[in-house]
Design a protein around this motif. Structure first.
Motif, PDB file in Angstrom:
ATOM      1  N   SER A 160      84.885  13.221  21.100  1.00  0.00           N
ATOM      2  CA  SER A 160      85.216  12.395  22.275  1.00  0.00           C
ATOM      3  C   SER A 160      84.110  12.511  23.302  1.00  0.00           C
ATOM      4  N   ARG A 161      83.942  11.448  24.095  1.00  0.00           N
ATOM      5  CA  ARG A 161      82.883  11.408  25.103  1.00  0.00           C
ATOM      6  C   ARG A 161      83.330  12.186  26.344  1.00  0.00           C
ATOM      7  N   LEU A 162      83.271  13.507  26.214  1.00  0.00           N
ATOM      8  CA  LEU A 162      83.699  14.427  27.256  1.00  0.00           C
ATOM      9  C   LEU A 162      82.784  15.638  27.243  1.00  0.00           C
ATOM     10  N   PHE A 163      82.325  16.042  28.435  1.00  0.00           N
ATOM     11  CA  PHE A 163      81.632  17.322  28.529  1.00  0.00           C
ATOM     12  C   PHE A 163      81.940  17.980  29.860  1.00  0.00           C
ATOM     13  N   VAL A 164      81.687  19.287  29.896  1.00  0.00           N
ATOM     14  CA  VAL A 164      81.904  20.074  31.107  1.00  0.00           C
ATOM     15  C   VAL A 164      80.609  20.822  31.432  1.00  0.00           C
ATOM     16  N   THR A 165      80.414  21.099  32.720  1.00  0.00           N
ATOM     17  CA  THR A 165      79.252  21.872  33.140  1.00  0.00           C
ATOM     18  C   THR A 165      79.629  22.795  34.300  1.00  0.00           C
ATOM     19  N   ASP A 166      78.832  23.805  34.462  1.00  0.00           N
ATOM     20  CA  ASP A 166      78.818  24.626  35.665  1.00  0.00           C
ATOM     21  C   ASP A 166      77.429  25.242  35.702  1.00  0.00           C
ATOM     22  N   VAL A 167      76.537  24.572  36.387  1.00  0.00           N
ATOM     23  CA  VAL A 167      75.123  24.927  36.355  1.00  0.00           C
ATOM     24  C   VAL A 167      74.826  26.227  37.100  1.00  0.00           C
ATOM     25  N   ALA A 168      75.543  26.489  38.200  1.00  0.00           N
ATOM     26  CA  ALA A 168      75.156  27.592  39.081  1.00  0.00           C
ATOM     27  C   ALA A 168      76.035  28.835  38.987  1.00  0.00           C
ATOM     28  N   TRP A 169      77.051  28.852  38.138  1.00  0.00           N
ATOM     29  CA  TRP A 169      78.021  29.958  38.169  1.00  0.00           C
ATOM     30  C   TRP A 169      77.401  31.324  37.893  1.00  0.00           C
ATOM     31  N   LYS A 170      76.310  31.370  37.160  1.00  0.00           N
ATOM     32  CA  LYS A 170      75.704  32.674  36.848  1.00  0.00           C
ATOM     33  C   LYS A 170      75.000  33.268  38.065  1.00  0.00           C
ATOM     34  N   GLU A 171      74.589  32.423  39.010  1.00  0.00           N
ATOM     35  CA  GLU A 171      73.892  32.885  40.203  1.00  0.00           C
ATOM     36  C   GLU A 171      74.761  32.838  41.465  1.00  0.00           C
ATOM     37  N   GLY A 172      75.866  32.124  41.419  1.00  0.00           N
ATOM     38  CA  GLY A 172      76.675  31.961  42.629  1.00  0.00           C
ATOM     39  C   GLY A 172      78.125  31.660  42.287  1.00  0.00           C
ATOM     40  N   ALA A 173      78.773  30.957  43.192  1.00  0.00           N
ATOM     41  CA  ALA A 173      80.185  30.622  43.018  1.00  0.00           C
ATOM     42  C   ALA A 173      80.353  29.587  41.907  1.00  0.00           C
ATOM     43  N   PRO A 174      81.428  29.685  41.123  1.00  0.00           N
ATOM     44  CA  PRO A 174      81.691  28.686  40.091  1.00  0.00           C
ATOM     45  C   PRO A 174      81.856  27.288  40.683  1.00  0.00           C
ATOM     46  N   ASP A 175      81.335  26.303  39.969  1.00  0.00           N
ATOM     47  CA  ASP A 175      81.456  24.902  40.365  1.00  0.00           C
ATOM     48  C   ASP A 175      81.693  24.077  39.099  1.00  0.00           C
ATOM     49  N   PRO A 176      82.876  24.222  38.477  1.00  0.00           N
ATOM     50  CA  PRO A 176      83.137  23.504  37.227  1.00  0.00           C
ATOM     51  C   PRO A 176      83.219  22.001  37.438  1.00  0.00           C
ATOM     52  N   ARG A 177      82.591  21.254  36.531  1.00  0.00           N
ATOM     53  CA  ARG A 177      82.596  19.786  36.583  1.00  0.00           C
ATOM     54  C   ARG A 177      83.034  19.254  35.227  1.00  0.00           C
ATOM     55  N   VAL A 178      83.803  18.175  35.246  1.00  0.00           N
ATOM     56  CA  VAL A 178      84.300  17.540  34.025  1.00  0.00           C
ATOM     57  C   VAL A 178      83.847  16.084  34.036  1.00  0.00           C
ATOM     58  N   PHE A 179      83.255  15.639  32.914  1.00  0.00           N
ATOM     59  CA  PHE A 179      82.703  14.291  32.795  1.00  0.00           C
ATOM     60  C   PHE A 179      83.305  13.593  31.572  1.00  0.00           C
TER      61      PHE A 179
END
Length: 151
Positions: A54-73
């Motif tokens: 399915s055309r779905l992905f998730v990201t969290d680019v900065a969580w390793k360096e700072g606060a989690p910022d989960p994104r769903v596309f």
């Protein structure tokens, strides 16, 4: 916990179908994908990497360096990319231990739907752009190893 598929699993080469149902099952899949991504530990994960074409992905680019910022596309669409390109090393949870030197645009404008089906649009730059483009490739059956340019 979802299992992350690795090469040569054929689902990684599939052209993914659009998300059509914005319901509890989609939300559960997205949150399960985020949990698997954090546990891996990665910065992005696409549905085919957990066996769902399915055309779905998730990201969290900065969580390793700072606060989690989960994104769903869901159903992402690339609207434009910068002319400026940059080469950098990428890792992929589906190709463990094989870093890839990949040339990508430094910025991308993306349109997508959230878990509620509402549309969104944003400009991603730097590592966020690289992550979005890497995960987007998975939805078309493209792996970072396909993007490595011969010397």
């Amino acid at each position: 916990m979802l299992t992350i598929r690795t090469v040569p699993d054929p689902v990684l080469r599939e052209l993914c179908a659009p998300v059509s149902a914005f319901d509890g099952a989609l939300a559960a899949l997205a949150w399960d994908m985020l949990r698997a991504m954090y546990a891996a530990p990665g910065r992005g994960l696409a549905a085919p990497q957990v066996g769902v074409a399915s055309r779905l992905f998730v990201t969290d680019v900065a969580w390793k360096e700072g606060a989690p910022d989960p994104r769903v596309f869901a159903n992402p669409e690339i609207l434009s990319v910068s002319e400026e390109m940059e080469e950098a090393e990428e890792g992929c949870l589906s190709i463990p231990g094989v870093p890839c030197l990949v040339r990508r645009p430094v910025a991308v404008r993306l349109r997508w739907q959230g878990l509620d089906g509402a549309g969104a649009e944003d400009l991603f730059e730097g590592w966020a752009a690289r992550c979005v483009l890497h995960e987007y490739d998975h939805l078309d059956g493209i792996l970072c190893t396909d993007r490595v340019q011969a010397a």
